[in-house]
Design an enzyme around this catalytic site. Structure first.
Site, PDB file in Angstrom:
ATOM      1  N   GLN A   1      35.807  39.114  38.706  1.00 12.41           N
ATOM      2  CA  GLN A   1      34.651  39.738  38.084  1.00 12.41           C
ATOM      3  C   GLN A   1      33.691  40.299  39.139  1.00 12.41           C
ATOM      4  O   GLN A   1      33.425  39.657  40.147  1.00 12.41           O
ATOM      5  CB  GLN A   1      33.934  38.692  37.227  1.00 12.41           C
ATOM      6  CG  GLN A   1      33.013  39.260  36.192  1.00 12.41           C
ATOM      7  CD  GLN A   1      32.632  38.220  35.144  1.00 12.41           C
ATOM      8  OE1 GLN A   1      33.277  37.189  35.015  1.00 12.41           O
ATOM      9  NE2 GLN A   1      31.576  38.483  34.396  1.00 12.41           N
TER      10      GLN A   1
ATOM     11  N   SER B   1      38.900  33.849  41.685  1.00 12.16           N
ATOM     12  CA  SER B   1      38.410  33.436  40.368  1.00 12.16           C
ATOM     13  C   SER B   1      39.321  33.971  39.270  1.00 12.16           C
ATOM     14  O   SER B   1      40.483  33.571  39.179  1.00 12.16           O
ATOM     15  CB  SER B   1      36.952  33.876  40.200  1.00 12.16           C
ATOM     16  OG  SER B   1      36.359  33.251  39.079  1.00 12.16           O
ATOM     17  N   LEU B   2      38.866  34.905  38.427  1.00  8.04           N
ATOM     18  CA  LEU B   2      39.719  35.487  37.391  1.00  8.04           C
ATOM     19  C   LEU B   2      41.027  36.013  37.979  1.00  8.04           C
ATOM     20  O   LEU B   2      42.090  35.909  37.347  1.00  8.04           O
ATOM     21  CB  LEU B   2      38.936  36.608  36.687  1.00  8.04           C
ATOM     22  CG  LEU B   2      39.591  37.474  35.606  1.00  8.04           C
ATOM     23  CD1 LEU B   2      40.406  38.633  36.159  1.00  8.04           C
ATOM     24  CD2 LEU B   2      40.456  36.661  34.641  1.00  8.04           C
TER      25      LEU B   2
ATOM     26  N   ARG C   1      38.907  31.926  28.134  1.00  4.16           N
ATOM     27  CA  ARG C   1      38.035  31.630  29.284  1.00  4.16           C
ATOM     28  C   ARG C   1      36.807  32.548  29.267  1.00  4.16           C
ATOM     29  O   ARG C   1      35.673  32.104  29.463  1.00  4.16           O
ATOM     30  CB  ARG C   1      38.831  31.843  30.576  1.00  4.16           C
ATOM     31  CG  ARG C   1      38.081  31.632  31.889  1.00  4.16           C
ATOM     32  CD  ARG C   1      38.997  32.055  33.028  1.00  4.16           C
ATOM     33  NE  ARG C   1      38.543  31.622  34.338  1.00  4.16           N
ATOM     34  CZ  ARG C   1      37.889  32.375  35.200  1.00  4.16           C
ATOM     35  NH1 ARG C   1      37.558  33.624  34.865  1.00  4.16           N
ATOM     36  NH2 ARG C   1      37.559  31.914  36.396  1.00  4.16           N
TER      37      ARG C   1
ATOM     38  N   HIS D   1      31.576  28.253  38.316  1.00  4.97           N
ATOM     39  CA  HIS D   1      32.119  27.496  39.451  1.00  4.97           C
ATOM     40  C   HIS D   1      31.149  26.411  39.933  1.00  4.97           C
ATOM     41  O   HIS D   1      30.935  26.222  41.129  1.00  4.97           O
ATOM     42  CB  HIS D   1      32.497  28.432  40.610  1.00  4.97           C
ATOM     43  CG  HIS D   1      33.555  29.412  40.243  1.00  4.97           C
ATOM     44  ND1 HIS D   1      34.852  29.036  39.966  1.00  4.97           N
ATOM     45  CD2 HIS D   1      33.514  30.758  40.058  1.00  4.97           C
ATOM     46  CE1 HIS D   1      35.564  30.099  39.646  1.00  4.97           C
ATOM     47  NE2 HIS D   1      34.770  31.163  39.685  1.00  4.97           N
TER      48      HIS D   1
ATOM     49  N   GLN E   1      39.276  24.873  38.422  1.00  4.20           N
ATOM     50  CA  GLN E   1      38.675  26.122  38.919  1.00  4.20           C
ATOM     51  C   GLN E   1      37.312  26.424  38.314  1.00  4.20           C
ATOM     52  O   GLN E   1      36.415  26.918  38.983  1.00  4.20           O
ATOM     53  CB  GLN E   1      39.635  27.286  38.668  1.00  4.20           C
ATOM     54  CG  GLN E   1      39.321  28.523  39.494  1.00  4.20           C
ATOM     55  CD  GLN E   1      39.591  29.803  38.738  1.00  4.20           C
ATOM     56  OE1 GLN E   1      38.980  30.091  37.719  1.00  4.20           O
ATOM     57  NE2 GLN E   1      40.533  30.594  39.250  1.00  4.20           N
TER      58      GLN E   1
END
Length: 293
Positions: free
Chosen positions: A11, A88-89, A113, A188, A237
């Site tokens: 993102q 991340s993503l 998510r 996170h 995560q």
């Protein structure tokens, strides 16, 4: 033969118009159509015309997954990477490319998510650029409601937590720049524990396979192909930090000589360049940047 890693951005890398040059390809058309059935809305429509929605977590994450995975599919027709990682993503795209789950299951995970993260509230994230790492570590120790969410490079990190704690860290570190991120919550960080617990039910419903190539996970940048280990790392995560600086440092240790960032922008290759020297860095952001053969 040159050992190659593929990396996938998350993102913040999205841009209006991304993936639209894929529309003439039959394999891409099929994926876009399938994504509309799973999501209930059109990735094409949002990427073409709706910048406001594209910047919202609910839409950003599925759009990135679809566009990056299509580019990776096309590239995989020519060769396969020796190692994969995603920010991340982007880790979901890396796991898909490694054959850990099928494309539709991956998109369903990302859809769930994104919806959960879009509804998160009560926290903030701030990027710090050019700072004293020793002061930063001390400030985080003294403010337990703030964490190092993204350790991106030696000179760029993201702090996540309650607004009070994040502002306290910023005041102690004296970074050259402090940029608040346009996100709904403290991603996170432990503040996402409730969201992570809800997401785990969805994650547990998806069967993971052994990876075809090693994956460097965000929370544990040690290569693994083990399905159970990779699922456990993905579980962590949402509340754990993205250790991208360590991933970049690990690449030469595993004899990687070339890194290809697949997806919009060039954020990850930029971060890797500032962390690990001597690597060949390439970007595949569009059909035009795919190798001819």
């Amino acid at each position: 033969m040159t050992k190659t890693a593929w990396v996938f951005p998350g993102q913040g890398s999205q841009s209006l118009g991304m993936g639209m040059d894929l529309l003439d390809l039959p394999s891409a058309k099929e994926k876009f159509a399938r994504s509309e059935n799973i999501l209930g809305w059109s990735v094409i429509e949002i990427c073409q015309t709706n910048e406001e929605k594209l910047s919202r977590t609910l839409y950003t994450q599925p759009c990135l997954y679809v566009v990056e995975s299509i580019l990776a599919d096309i590239l995989q027709e020519k060769y396969s990477p020796d190692l994969v990682a995603g920010h991340s993503l982007g880790e979901y795209v890396a796991l898909y490319v490694a054959g850990v789950f099928d494309w539709s299951d991956g998109l369903r995970l990302v859809k769930h998510r994104a919806a959960l993260m879009d509804n998160a509230a009560g926290g903030m994230m701030v990027a710090l650029i050019n700072f004293d790492r020793e002061k930063l570590e001390k400030a985080i120790d003294e403010n337990p409601d703030a964490v190092l969410a993204n350790d991106n490079s030696p000179t760029q990190v993201v702090i996540s937590g309650t607004p009070e704690a994040v502002h306290a860290v910023i005041s102690q570190v004296n970074a050259k720049r402090a940029l608040p991120l346009k996100v709904s919550g403290a991603f996170h960080s432990p503040l996402m524990a409730e969201v992570a617990a809800e997401f785990q039910h969805m994650l547990d419903s998806v069967e993971f396979q052994q990876a075809k190539m090693p994956v460097l996970s965000n929370v544990e940048p040690v290569p693994s192909t083990d399905a159970d280990i990779l699922k456990q790392r993905l579980r962590q995560q949402m509340t754990g930090g993205v250790r991208w600086r360590e991933i970049a440092l690990a690449l030469p240790d595993h004899e990687i000589e070339r890194v290809v960032e697949i997806g919009p922008g060039n954020v990850l290759t930029g971060l890797i360049k500032r962390t690990s020297s001597g690597l060949i860095l390439e970007n595949v952001r569009s059909v035009a940047e795919l190798p001819a053969n």
